[in-house]
Design a protein around this motif. Structure first.
Motif, PDB file in Angstrom:
ATOM      1  N   VAL A 173       0.819  -1.218   0.000  1.00 16.24           N
ATOM      2  CA  VAL A 173       0.000   0.000   0.000  1.00 16.24           C
ATOM      3  C   VAL A 173       0.849   1.263   0.000  1.00 16.24           C
ATOM      4  N   HIS A 174       2.119   1.141   0.377  1.00 14.03           N
ATOM      5  CA  HIS A 174       3.023   2.289   0.352  1.00 14.03           C
ATOM      6  C   HIS A 174       4.081   2.168  -0.748  1.00 14.03           C
ATOM      7  N   GLY A 175       3.965   1.143  -1.571  1.00 13.68           N
ATOM      8  CA  GLY A 175       4.935   0.970  -2.642  1.00 13.68           C
ATOM      9  C   GLY A 175       6.312   0.575  -2.158  1.00 13.68           C
ATOM     10  N   ILE A 176       6.406   0.044  -0.943  1.00 11.81           N
ATOM     11  CA  ILE A 176       7.708  -0.344  -0.386  1.00 11.81           C
ATOM     12  C   ILE A 176       8.038  -1.766  -0.821  1.00 11.81           C
ATOM     13  N   ARG A 182      22.276  -1.405  -9.064  1.00 10.23           N
ATOM     14  CA  ARG A 182      22.137  -2.644  -9.827  1.00 10.23           C
ATOM     15  C   ARG A 182      20.691  -3.112  -9.804  1.00 10.23           C
ATOM     16  N   GLY A 183      20.319  -3.825 -10.894  1.00 10.32           N
ATOM     17  CA  GLY A 183      19.012  -4.441 -10.937  1.00 10.32           C
ATOM     18  C   GLY A 183      17.941  -3.524 -11.496  1.00 10.32           C
ATOM     19  N   PRO A 184      16.685  -3.947 -11.412  1.00  5.56           N
ATOM     20  CA  PRO A 184      15.583  -3.133 -11.939  1.00  5.56           C
ATOM     21  C   PRO A 184      15.547  -1.764 -11.286  1.00  5.56           C
ATOM     22  N   ALA A 185      15.180  -0.757 -12.059  1.00  5.71           N
ATOM     23  CA  ALA A 185      15.179   0.615 -11.563  1.00  5.71           C
ATOM     24  C   ALA A 185      13.779   1.007 -11.109  1.00  5.71           C
ATOM     25  N   ALA A 186      13.661   1.376  -9.843  1.00  2.24           N
ATOM     26  CA  ALA A 186      12.384   1.850  -9.315  1.00  2.24           C
ATOM     27  C   ALA A 186      12.208   3.328  -9.656  1.00  2.24           C
ATOM     28  N   MET A 187      10.952   3.754  -9.812  1.00  3.37           N
ATOM     29  CA  MET A 187      10.664   5.174  -9.980  1.00  3.37           C
ATOM     30  C   MET A 187       9.653   5.592  -8.926  1.00  3.37           C
ATOM     31  N   PHE A 188       9.869   6.762  -8.375  1.00 12.55           N
ATOM     32  CA  PHE A 188       8.963   7.316  -7.374  1.00 12.55           C
ATOM     33  C   PHE A 188       8.426   8.630  -7.928  1.00 12.55           C
ATOM     34  N   TRP A 189       7.219   8.577  -8.505  1.00 12.04           N
ATOM     35  CA  TRP A 189       6.588   9.789  -9.026  1.00 12.04           C
ATOM     36  C   TRP A 189       5.457  10.144  -8.081  1.00 12.04           C
ATOM     37  N   VAL A 190       5.593  11.249  -7.394  1.00  7.93           N
ATOM     38  CA  VAL A 190       4.696  11.578  -6.287  1.00  7.93           C
ATOM     39  C   VAL A 190       3.233  11.595  -6.719  1.00  7.93           C
ATOM     40  N   PHE A 191       2.963  11.993  -7.944  1.00  8.12           N
ATOM     41  CA  PHE A 191       1.566  12.102  -8.361  1.00  8.12           C
ATOM     42  C   PHE A 191       0.945  10.733  -8.643  1.00  8.12           C
ATOM     43  N   HIS A 192       1.755   9.788  -9.091  1.00  3.50           N
ATOM     44  CA  HIS A 192       1.272   8.406  -9.161  1.00  3.50           C
ATOM     45  C   HIS A 192       0.996   7.893  -7.756  1.00  3.50           C
ATOM     46  N   VAL A 193       1.911   8.164  -6.821  1.00  2.00           N
ATOM     47  CA  VAL A 193       1.733   7.713  -5.433  1.00  2.00           C
ATOM     48  C   VAL A 193       0.429   8.268  -4.862  1.00  2.00           C
ATOM     49  N   VAL A 230      15.438  13.879 -14.586  1.00  3.70           N
ATOM     50  CA  VAL A 230      15.328  12.641 -13.808  1.00  3.70           C
ATOM     51  C   VAL A 230      16.644  12.366 -13.105  1.00  3.70           C
ATOM     52  N   VAL A 231      16.555  12.203 -11.784  1.00  8.98           N
ATOM     53  CA  VAL A 231      17.713  11.878 -10.957  1.00  8.98           C
ATOM     54  C   VAL A 231      17.317  10.720 -10.043  1.00  8.98           C
ATOM     55  N   PHE A 232      18.266  10.220  -9.269  1.00  6.80           N
ATOM     56  CA  PHE A 232      17.929   9.169  -8.310  1.00  6.80           C
ATOM     57  C   PHE A 232      17.649   9.821  -6.966  1.00  6.80           C
ATOM     58  N   GLY A 233      16.396   9.757  -6.535  1.00  8.77           N
ATOM     59  CA  GLY A 233      15.994  10.439  -5.314  1.00  8.77           C
ATOM     60  C   GLY A 233      15.936   9.525  -4.105  1.00  8.77           C
ATOM     61  N   HIS A 234      16.157  10.132  -2.955  1.00 13.16           N
ATOM     62  CA  HIS A 234      15.956   9.440  -1.683  1.00 13.16           C
ATOM     63  C   HIS A 234      14.466   9.370  -1.367  1.00 13.16           C
ATOM     64  N   ASN A 235      13.769  10.485  -1.565  1.00 17.86           N
ATOM     65  CA  ASN A 235      12.317  10.590  -1.520  1.00 17.86           C
ATOM     66  C   ASN A 235      11.705  10.488  -0.132  1.00 17.86           C
ATOM     67  N   TRP A 253      16.428   3.946   2.878  1.00 11.57           N
ATOM     68  CA  TRP A 253      16.231   4.053   1.431  1.00 11.57           C
ATOM     69  C   TRP A 253      14.993   3.310   0.941  1.00 11.57           C
ATOM     70  N   GLU A 254      13.992   3.130   1.787  1.00 12.70           N
ATOM     71  CA  GLU A 254      12.866   2.294   1.384  1.00 12.70           C
ATOM     72  C   GLU A 254      11.961   2.942   0.335  1.00 12.70           C
ATOM     73  N   TYR A 255      12.022   4.257   0.172  1.00 10.40           N
ATOM     74  CA  TYR A 255      11.231   4.925  -0.868  1.00 10.40           C
ATOM     75  C   TYR A 255      12.094   5.393  -2.043  1.00 10.40           C
ATOM     76  N   ALA A 256      13.348   5.003  -2.070  1.00 12.85           N
ATOM     77  CA  ALA A 256      14.278   5.509  -3.077  1.00 12.85           C
ATOM     78  C   ALA A 256      13.873   5.085  -4.486  1.00 12.85           C
ATOM     79  N   GLY A 257      14.144   5.962  -5.444  1.00 21.17           N
ATOM     80  CA  GLY A 257      13.863   5.674  -6.842  1.00 21.17           C
ATOM     81  C   GLY A 257      14.036   6.917  -7.687  1.00 21.17           C
ATOM     82  N   PHE A 258      14.028   6.739  -8.975  1.00 22.45           N
ATOM     83  CA  PHE A 258      14.227   7.872  -9.881  1.00 22.45           C
ATOM     84  C   PHE A 258      13.053   8.844  -9.775  1.00 22.45           C
ATOM     85  N   ASN A 259      13.383  10.136  -9.865  1.00 19.66           N
ATOM     86  CA  ASN A 259      12.393  11.168  -9.573  1.00 19.66           C
ATOM     87  C   ASN A 259      12.930  12.512 -10.056  1.00 19.66           C
TER      88      ASN A 259
END
Length: 300
Positions: free
Chosen positions: A57-60, A129-140, A178-183, A202-208
């Motif tokens: 529910v929090h995208g974690i 490394r690995g799949p890249a997460a994205m954190f877009w606040v408006f999607h959240v 687009v940068v890698f955000g801590h968020n 870093w549980e919400y980290a992702g590109f933003n």
């Protein structure tokens, strides 16, 4: 299951990890609303053990947290990941002082904080490394809206208005870098060891967009407007023009809306003993103030 029993079982699970050189006695560490934290002494080395599962529910997604934590260590921003397995993350313990909002507001710290944010954005992608997460606040925010409706939240009557205002903020921000955000730049995620600053959790980290972290830094610690603008100037290396000022105000308001709706969702889904209703009310009040500031800039 009682909290005491739950904690006893977590202590037992941590003590049974095969990474220890001898017997250990995990000690609960205060803090953490989406995970449980413990410290462990093992042959003179002090470590932090974070215990927590995925929270859809929090995208974690804990695998993303581990990847970001490892990259942040290699970038020189965060402690070393000593061990990771499903539900468990073991890190070096940083001896230092955890920041409070007044530390973020202290003028002497602003340049140091912005430097850490810039290094996060610039350097971590070199090691991720690995799949890249994205954190877009408006999607959240939109996803939180669905979750709140499905859960019968007491806040459903105001959701349409909040989401309509979110759409206006998203349009005002427009295309992004687009940068890698801590968020999640709460003051408590910065630790000062007396020589340098560390950034943890870093549980919400992702590109933003870089504006989200800059807005979160300002909103979470209630930076005065002059300091918030100074942070933008330091980050971008040039005076702030009206367009950037408006976009930053929109993202600051969005960061507070996300925090508000995070708390609304936690009201109905979290089992942690925390006054989410009061947290929701406080962040909603602050969002309304930030949105009014954005509107005033927009109409000026």
């Amino acid at each position: 299951m009682s909290l005491e029993t739950s904690e006893d079982r977590l202590v037992e699970r941590i003590a049974e990890l095969t990474i220890w050189f001898g017997r250990v006695a995990p000690v609960p560490l205060a803090g953490g609303i989406t995970n449980r934290n413990f410290t462990v002494e093992d042959r003179g080395r002090r470590l932090v053990v974070r215990v927590g599962s995925d929270i859809p529910v929090h995208g974690i997604v804990r695998a993303n947290e581990v990847a970001a934590s490892r990259a942040a260590y290699l970038a020189g921003l965060s402690p070393e990941v000593v061990h990771a397995e499903p539900g468990i993350l073991v890190l070096d313990f940083i001896e230092g002082r955890t920041f409070a909002p007044e530390d973020v507001r202290a003028p002497a710290n602003l340049e140091r904080l912005v430097d850490v944010v810039r290094r996060c954005h610039r350097d971590i992608p070199q090691y991720l490394r690995g799949p890249a997460a994205m954190f877009w606040v408006f999607h959240v925010v939109r996803d939180y809206g669905h979750t709140l409706r499905e859960g019968g939240s007491r806040h459903v009557p105001i959701l349409a208005d909040l989401l309509a205002r979110a759409a206006k903020l998203e349009a005002a921000i427009g295309p992004i870098d687009v940068v890698f955000g801590h968020n999640d730049l709460l003051a408590a995620n910065f630790i000062d060891d007396g020589k340098r600053l560390w950034l943890v959790d870093w549980e919400y980290a992702g590109f933003n967009s870089p504006l989200f972290d800059l807005g979160g830094l300002a909103s979470n610690s209630e930076l005065p407007p002059a300091q918030a603008e100074q942070a933008l100037t330091l980050y971008f290396g040039k005076p702030v023009d009206d367009q950037l000022r408006l976009r930053a105000a929109a993202m600051t308001a969005a960061s507070l809306l996300r925090e508000t709706m995070w708390s609304m969702v936690s009201e109905i889904h979290s089992t942690v003993d925390f006054d989410y209703a009061a947290y929701t009310a406080e962040n909603l009040r602050r969002f309304e103030a930030a949105y009014a500031t954005y509107q005033a800039m927009e109409s000026a």
